[in-house]
Write an enzyme that holds these catalytic residues in place. Structure first.
Site, PDB file in Angstrom:
ATOM      1  CB  SER A   1      -7.800   3.741   3.241  1.00  0.00           C
ATOM      2  OG  SER A   1      -6.961   3.068   4.161  1.00  0.00           O
TER       3      SER A   1
ATOM      4  CB  SER B   1      -8.192   0.948   6.053  1.00  0.00           C
ATOM      5  OG  SER B   1      -8.721   2.248   6.096  1.00  0.00           O
TER       6      SER B   1
ATOM      7  CE  LYS C   1      -3.835   2.024   2.708  1.00  0.00           C
ATOM      8  NZ  LYS C   1      -4.654   1.862   3.941  1.00  0.00           N
TER       9      LYS C   1
END
Lengths: 424, 424
Positions: free
Chosen positions: B144, B168, B75
């Site tokens: 997210s 997330s 990420k």
């Protein structure tokens, strides 16, 4: 008192009223540095020309913020976008972070500016910085926030940021005869501070008065209420002699006794507190957590730059790698049990009083001293503060420590202000 | 199954035995990306030529480590020294960190390599990434950790790192029909992960099987014991319907009911758990802590780059600035009380079972969905895992969530493996 010797709160008032210029304060600090830095070695990075340029820019602007126009020292494990940040390691020589750390950005938002980057031990751990004690160059100023403590003690800056994972703020403050404050874990944001051990790392604040550390804390936390110190009379003091007391040298024992007597004399209730039995395990738990987290947190440095890590650093990484997950988790479980016992204990007193360090600053620059009186409070996430006012037979300063309840920073600061005035 | 579709554990065995080459695996993953990326938009940075170069280097070396030769998605709020890291914000476009984050360094030490940087919402908060759901481009993949979830679900990589501050990791895993695991707070080191809220941020792991997330966790935590899943029979399941259950849509309610029935049918004791009354306040406490910490942690970005922050981000910073210290501290005190109640509750069952998200992935790309079923467990620091195996009437995947006791990650993973095999 020359400007560089005055407290931050006094200077802030004069600067806001335009009684003094930012440039005059900057010059006074720089003159002190010029006179003393070759002996003290407090700074990892300091650019006098840019300090003066920034100070002159302040003089052309309108005063605004709690710390307007004040120079602050920033420990070199804390990121600064406009200055190199080397974390006390040759691996990061010349490193320029993309942004300021949160605490730096908050202080700048409150009107302060970064005077320079203060020397730190290797990654805020054991391998010492070159910094010497301002009162005796043969002694350590303590660590790991060596430069921040020495620079504030030597009146090079009124305020400085440090950090504490074991005793890296309280110990050097005690050795150097200044105020060192480690807030409740998490209260001051750590974004942009190079991590050592995530569950322990806390910002630390240095000043020469309690009012000044409270001012810096209010700015860094972005809550002005922290700077307002409630009036205190006759606080309830719990006298703490835990299992770590075996490390107390005569000068620290004497300082704690004198502090207790001074407090009792003005009507404070000073009563010995029974140390819960489980607290004896907190020192080992602290080590387990610290080394486990270091072994992961420095995985990149260890993989790519092992030759540039000190042997003591490497040995801690090795100990951390060997620690099982069960042992690491057991350390957390113990810390949580002890936090509950600590909370219960703090229902009966306002603060605890104990030693801030084993004794005066030791001779020699090979070690920055022991965190025996600090690491358990760091692990418990309790706020604590080192107060000056006492002396060893050698004439060196010796501090004492006050510990407040978790999240009771305002109570701790109020009692500390009361005690600070009493002790000096 | 093509190589890119196979589980990480299978691939690791084949790579270690030299049954397949690293290059062939890399090529299979890159081919999938080439076929699908224009629709899914999972990647913030991906350089096919350098992926192939790295894979060929692996083929020339001796296999070593749990993850040897495996490509992982990372990420883009997680630092990589060899790839740009933009934190989902134009402020950091082209930013190159000095070092790998600890989790990346640990995964690389275990033999993995970084395939690419996966798309994230703005600083892992609300403003969405461009990523689309792999099964329906009109739907969000969740966030997210949008790119990490979509890339794993779409078989572009077998493993990926995400993060979780609210929901997330669990939410996008549930939406995308894969396994998402948020370990106990602090178990996987966060050094080099851009902080959102220090007291909440946790690494998250994505894979298509429980065995695979356990493998990645073992590598990232540097403790091989995490990859060993104990045999489980008839686990004790606590069925959880907290106050957040009002947000459960029919498909999530049905998934939880089916999961409970499947578990009961093989002899598990499934019993409804009484939600402690104070848990109702955890959602607000989570917001107070998150926004207070964001308002400090992003002080630099707010001061210097406010025009490049989204309106939703700015409004959170403003809410955080307004929150008093007393309110912030009260949120921690509540969380601690609830952790103790949670610990007590977990003495009577192995895991809790509840929804992983309100329902299937919602239509539209303007929001990544609600963290209503996740944020309380994040604040409680409990390990949790989203398991696939269920479907909405639309055909979209729906996950369920298992929650383990704090620091009970090995127990949670073992039960999750048992349930995972049962559900699919």
């Amino acid at each position: 008192m020359t400007l560089n010797e005055q407290p931050a709160a006094t200077l802030a008032r004069k600067l806001a009223a335009r009684d003094i210029t930012c440039e005059s304060l900057a010059r006074a600090c720089l003159e002190r540095v010029q006179a003393r830095e070759s002996e003290v070695l407090a700074w990892a990075h300091l650019d006098a020309a840019s300090v003066l340029r920034v100070a002159r820019e302040f003089d052309r602007a309108a005063p605004e913020g709690l710390l307007w126009g004040l120079p602050i020292g920033v420990k070199d494990v804390i990121d600064t976008g406009a200055m190199p940040t080397s974390y006390g390691s040759p691996i990061y020589a010349g490193h320029r972070p993309a942004a300021d750390a949160a605490c730096v950005a908050m202080a700048r938002k409150a009107g302060a500016y970064v005077f320079g980057k203060s020397a730190t031990t290797e990654f805020a751990t054991a391998f010492p910085a070159a910094t010497r004690h301002p009162l005796d160059p043969l002694r350590t100023p303590g660590g790991s926030s060596s430069g921040s403590a020495a620079a504030v003690a030597d009146c090079m800056v009124p305020l400085a940021f440090g950090t504490q994972t074991g005793g890296s703020t309280l110990r050097p403050a005690s050795f150097c005869g200044i105020v060192g404050y480690k807030p409740t874990f998490g209260m001051i944001n750590r974004t942009g501070v190079k991590p050592v051990a995530d569950a322990l790392d806390t910002l630390g604040l240095f000043a020469r008065t309690v009012e000044d550390v409270a001012l810096l804390a209010a700015a860094a936390a972005g809550r002005a209420e922290l700077a307002v110190l409630a009036a205190v009379s006759a606080p309830k003091i719990g006298l703490w002699h835990g299992t770590e007391w075996v490390h107390a040298q005569p000068e620290s024992a004497a300082a704690v006794e004198q502090a207790a007597q001074l407090l009792a004399r003005v009507g404070s209730r000073v009563a010995e507190v029974d140390a819960p039995a489980e607290f004896a395990g907190l020192g080992d738990a602290h080590h387990d957590i610290e080394y486990f987290e270091m072994a992961r947190g420095f995985a990149w440095e260890r993989t790519h730059h092992a030759a540039r890590l000190s042997p003591v650093f490497i040995s801690r990484l090795e100990r951390g790698s060997e620690c099982s997950l069960d042992r690491y988790h057991a350390a957390f479980a113990l810390a949580e049990r002890c936090r509950r016992q600590f909370d219960a204990l703090m229902e009966h007193c306002d603060v605890l009083l104990t030693a801030a360090a084993p004794g005066e600053a030791p001779l020699g620059l090979g070690s920055t001293g022991s965190a025996a009186f600090n690491s358990r409070w760091t692990l418990l996430h309790a706020p604590c503060i080192a107060l000056p006012g006492f002396k060893a037979p050698s004439g060196m300063p010796v501090g004492v420590q006050l510990i407040g309840p978790r999240r009771g920073d305002r109570r701790l600061l109020a009692v500390a202000e009361f005690a600070f005035r009493l002790f000096r």
